[in-house]
Design a protein around this motif. Structure first.
Motif, PDB file in Angstrom:
ATOM      1  N   ARG A  43       0.912  -1.309  -0.022  1.00 21.12           N
ATOM      2  CA  ARG A  43       0.095  -0.031  -0.097  1.00 21.12           C
ATOM      3  C   ARG A  43       1.040   1.343   0.079  1.00 21.12           C
ATOM      4  NH1 ARG A  43      -2.056  -0.048   4.974  1.00 21.12           N
ATOM      5  NH2 ARG A  43      -3.831  -1.662   4.529  1.00 21.12           N
ATOM      6  N   SER A  44       2.049   1.190   0.676  1.00 24.15           N
ATOM      7  CA  SER A  44       2.954   2.406   0.695  1.00 24.15           C
ATOM      8  C   SER A  44       3.572   2.637  -0.503  1.00 24.15           C
ATOM      9  CB  SER A  44       4.050   2.272   1.873  1.00 24.15           C
ATOM     10  OG  SER A  44       4.801   3.052   2.096  1.00 24.15           O
ATOM     11  N   ARG A  45       3.850   1.338  -1.208  1.00 25.31           N
ATOM     12  CA  ARG A  45       4.751   1.910  -2.683  1.00 25.31           C
ATOM     13  C   ARG A  45       3.263   2.363  -3.570  1.00 25.31           C
ATOM     14  NH1 ARG A  45       6.769  -4.441  -3.152  1.00 25.31           N
ATOM     15  NH2 ARG A  45       8.259  -4.126  -1.287  1.00 25.31           N
ATOM     16  N   TYR A  46       2.144   1.846  -3.418  1.00 19.91           N
ATOM     17  CA  TYR A  46       1.107   2.296  -4.255  1.00 19.91           C
ATOM     18  C   TYR A  46       0.872   3.845  -4.121  1.00 19.91           C
ATOM     19  CZ  TYR A  46      -3.962   3.779  -4.908  1.00 19.91           C
ATOM     20  OH  TYR A  46      -5.219   4.304  -5.234  1.00 19.91           O
ATOM     21  N   GLU A  47       0.785   4.123  -2.683  1.00 22.86           N
ATOM     22  CA  GLU A  47       0.671   5.467  -2.357  1.00 22.86           C
ATOM     23  C   GLU A  47       1.473   6.451  -2.998  1.00 22.86           C
ATOM     24  OE1 GLU A  47      -0.567   8.097   1.720  1.00 22.86           O
ATOM     25  OE2 GLU A  47       0.553   6.142   1.746  1.00 22.86           O
ATOM     26  N   THR A  48       2.939   5.998  -2.809  1.00 19.27           N
ATOM     27  CA  THR A  48       3.993   6.720  -3.414  1.00 19.27           C
ATOM     28  C   THR A  48       3.770   7.061  -4.932  1.00 19.27           C
ATOM     29  OG1 THR A  48       5.408   6.204  -1.531  1.00 19.27           O
ATOM     30  CG2 THR A  48       6.422   7.086  -3.647  1.00 19.27           C
TER      31      THR A  48
ATOM     32  N   VAL B 267       1.089   6.600  -6.541  1.00 18.85           N
ATOM     33  CA  VAL B 267      -0.192   7.386  -7.159  1.00 18.85           C
ATOM     34  C   VAL B 267       0.088   8.845  -7.023  1.00 18.85           C
ATOM     35  CG1 VAL B 267      -1.646   6.921  -5.186  1.00 18.85           C
ATOM     36  CG2 VAL B 267      -2.599   6.889  -7.656  1.00 18.85           C
ATOM     37  N   LEU B 268       0.773   9.068  -6.065  1.00 21.50           N
ATOM     38  CA  LEU B 268       0.754  10.509  -5.654  1.00 21.50           C
ATOM     39  C   LEU B 268       1.284  11.490  -6.631  1.00 21.50           C
ATOM     40  CD1 LEU B 268       1.041  10.484  -1.467  1.00 21.50           C
ATOM     41  CD2 LEU B 268      -0.990  11.277  -2.998  1.00 21.50           C
ATOM     42  N   ASP B 269       2.314  10.760  -7.305  1.00 19.29           N
ATOM     43  CA  ASP B 269       3.016  11.798  -8.275  1.00 19.29           C
ATOM     44  C   ASP B 269       2.053  11.830  -9.443  1.00 19.29           C
ATOM     45  OD1 ASP B 269       5.363  11.378  -7.212  1.00 19.29           O
ATOM     46  OD2 ASP B 269       5.937   9.496  -8.090  1.00 19.29           O
ATOM     47  N   HIS B 270       1.099  10.962  -9.634  1.00 22.87           N
ATOM     48  CA  HIS B 270      -0.077  11.316 -10.791  1.00 22.87           C
ATOM     49  C   HIS B 270      -1.116  12.400 -10.259  1.00 22.87           C
ATOM     50  CE1 HIS B 270       1.897   8.237 -13.199  1.00 22.87           C
ATOM     51  NE2 HIS B 270       1.701   7.389 -12.421  1.00 22.87           N
TER      52      HIS B 270
ATOM     53  N   ALA C 152      -4.851   5.391 -10.957  1.00 24.03           N
ATOM     54  CA  ALA C 152      -4.694   4.551  -9.568  1.00 24.03           C
ATOM     55  C   ALA C 152      -5.355   3.082  -9.522  1.00 24.03           C
ATOM     56  CB  ALA C 152      -5.824   5.449  -8.502  1.00 24.03           C
ATOM     57  N   ARG C 153      -6.261   2.917 -10.108  1.00 23.19           N
ATOM     58  CA  ARG C 153      -6.900   1.307 -10.518  1.00 23.19           C
ATOM     59  C   ARG C 153      -5.836   0.447 -10.879  1.00 23.19           C
ATOM     60  NH1 ARG C 153     -12.239   1.798 -12.990  1.00 23.19           N
ATOM     61  NH2 ARG C 153     -12.611   2.895 -11.241  1.00 23.19           N
TER      62      ARG C 153
END
Length: 489
Positions: A161-166, A168-171, A184-185
């Protein structure tokens, strides 16, 4: 923090000018001085808006943190066991938030749930909101699309989840919510490494049809279907409706009772009538089926023929056109799965399971297999029914209108010369981009400037001089997650 349905159709309601003008049309005696004065005022107002938006985002971040703390004290951690006592405690809190801030209880519940998850599981996203770098609707997308990682604050899924959050926040910093959601999906599916095919099968097992009563003698018919089926049905209805509209424009209403109505049916009305006719009787009231070659001209009679002389539109010859983009590295030589980190995408919807994509690719007449490099840049496109190479490549590269924030799919857009052909612009992939009709005409009839940079990047410059960088969405959609992960993982 309320946002509209992010993936809904975006009809273009922009009025089209009767004739195109070039930039010289804006330079008239006295106009330039007036325009400069107006632009100076516009810049000051936008600066004031920028400051206000930043303050509002920080306030929304503080609001979320406060609501999250209330939820934590009331209901415990998100992964806590449910109980009857907690249910009543939540309902009490929901009612107080609803009454205090004049929200519906539904809106209050949604806000509380987002705040609970964001403050506990997506704290980096809240910090970015507090810094004014994203808006609250994008934060909501980040949280909602992070559902595959569960609710546990620690463990293997929490690390993912932490990797995903990092990532997706760039986008989220640069994309509007309607474009962010499919990105994000896709990232959530790639980082979670869950079996999307199993999830699709489980969801498809719940397919259903239901009717809800509405006022004024109306009702709403809803069908819960696999996305490819739903989009295919919608496309087929639109093709038939387009033929009916053309026929009625040339020959008048084909249905006797409609002939007494002086108001012509609008396209949405025709689409609803076509769906009702097909489901109730298997035929449509009027017309002819469109020619699959171009979809514009009804067949079965000449333009001057009476509507009653045309053969009924049984839907024969009208097949749905659904476009599935499958990154080539997800398929083997015979179509078998080769890698699992490329997610196929149904154009206009978003990521779908690889099994469903391969079935569609084998059964549909029109589909694209996209070869990409590790950065997501489109290298080539193979198509079962070949068309012009440039159109294939640009459709795969652009996916939708390239104006900032617009997501009207490429198949409904014009191919625009970034540098106009009349002033020497070449018909090349590095001088073409998809623009919907509204943004196409705006580009040619306003002071907006567009420049195409290497890699298909568009730089839009507003009348006030603000630059908006528009990256090819394929570079975002097809880039594999593992190329972004650090080696330590």
């Amino acid at each position: 923090m309320n946002d509209p349905a992010p993936d809904a159709d975006e009809p273009d309601r922009t009025p089209e000018p009767s004739a195109s003008r070039d930039d010289d049309a804006f330079v008239t005696p006295g106009y330039e001085l007036q325009r400069r004065a107006s632009l100076a005022k516009d810049r000051r107002d936008f600066q004031a808006l920028d400051s206000a938006v930043g303050s509002a985002r920080r306030a929304e971040g503080l609001q979320l943190l406060a609501l999250g703390r209330l939820m934590e004290r009331t209901c415990g951690p998100p992964a806590g066991p449910p109980s009857r006592d907690l249910e009543f405690a939540f309902r009490s809190l929901r009612l107080e938030v609803s009454a205090r801030y004049k929200l519906s209880e539904y809106a209050a519940a949604r806000l509380l749930n987002i705040a609970h998850l964001a403050g506990t599981l997506f704290r980096s996203a809240v910090n970015v909101l507090l810094a004014g770098e994203i808006n609250s609707t994008n934060l909501r997308v980040v949280v909602e699309e992070g559902a595959p990682f569960g609710l546990e604050p620690s463990g293997p899924l929490a690390i993912k989840r932490s990797r995903y959050e990092t990532a997706v926040l760039d986008h989220a910093r640069i994309e509007p919510s309607n474009r962010l959601r499919p990105i994000a999906r896709r990232l959530a599916l790639e980082f979670s490494e869950l079996n999307e095919d199993a999830r699709n099968e489980e969801a498809a097992a719940r397919r259903s049809v239901c009717v809800s009563d509405l006022p004024d003698g109306m009702a709403e018919l809803r069908a819960y279907l696999p996305a490819a089926v739903a989009y295919g049905i919608r496309d087929r209805i639109r093709q038939i409706a387009k033929s009916v509209v053309l026929l009625e424009a040339k020959s008048g209403p084909a249905v006797p009772e409609k002939a007494q109505d002086p108001r012509p049916r609008k396209r949405p009305q025709v689409e609803a009538d076509v769906m009702a006719d097909l489901l109730l009787r298997g035929v449509t009231d009027a017309g002819a089926t469109p020619d699959p070659a171009d979809g514009d001209e009804p067949i079965g009679g000449s333009p001057g023929s009476a509507a009653g002389e045309l053969r009924p539109a049984l839907g024969i010859g009208v097949s749905a056109h659904i476009q599935v983009i499958i990154p080539a590295h997800t398929l083997g030589e015979r179509g078998e799965a080769r890698r699992t980190d490329g997610i196929p995408e149904l154009v206009g919807y978003g990521p779908i399971g690889s099994t469903a994509a391969r079935e569609l690719a084998g059964g549909e007449r029109v589909w694209d297999a996209v070869s990409v490099d590790p950065d997501g840049a489109v290298l080539s496109v193979d198509r079962y029914r070949p068309s012009a190479e440039i159109r294939r490549l640009l459709a795969a590269r652009d996916l939708h209108c390239r104006a900032p924030g617009c997501r009207i799919r490429a198949s409904k857009c014009d191919l625009d010369h970034t540098k106009a052909a009349v002033i020497g612009g070449e018909t090349r992939t590095d001088n073409l981009a998809h623009l919907c009709r509204g943004h196409h005409t705006l580009k040619h009839n306003s002071p907006w400037k567009v420049e195409q940079q290497p890699g298909g990047v568009l730089k839009w410059v507003s009348p006030t001089g603000t630059e908006h960088i528009e990256r090819p969405p394929s570079r975002v959609r097809f880039r594999t997650a593992r190329d972004e992960e650090p080696d330590a993982f």
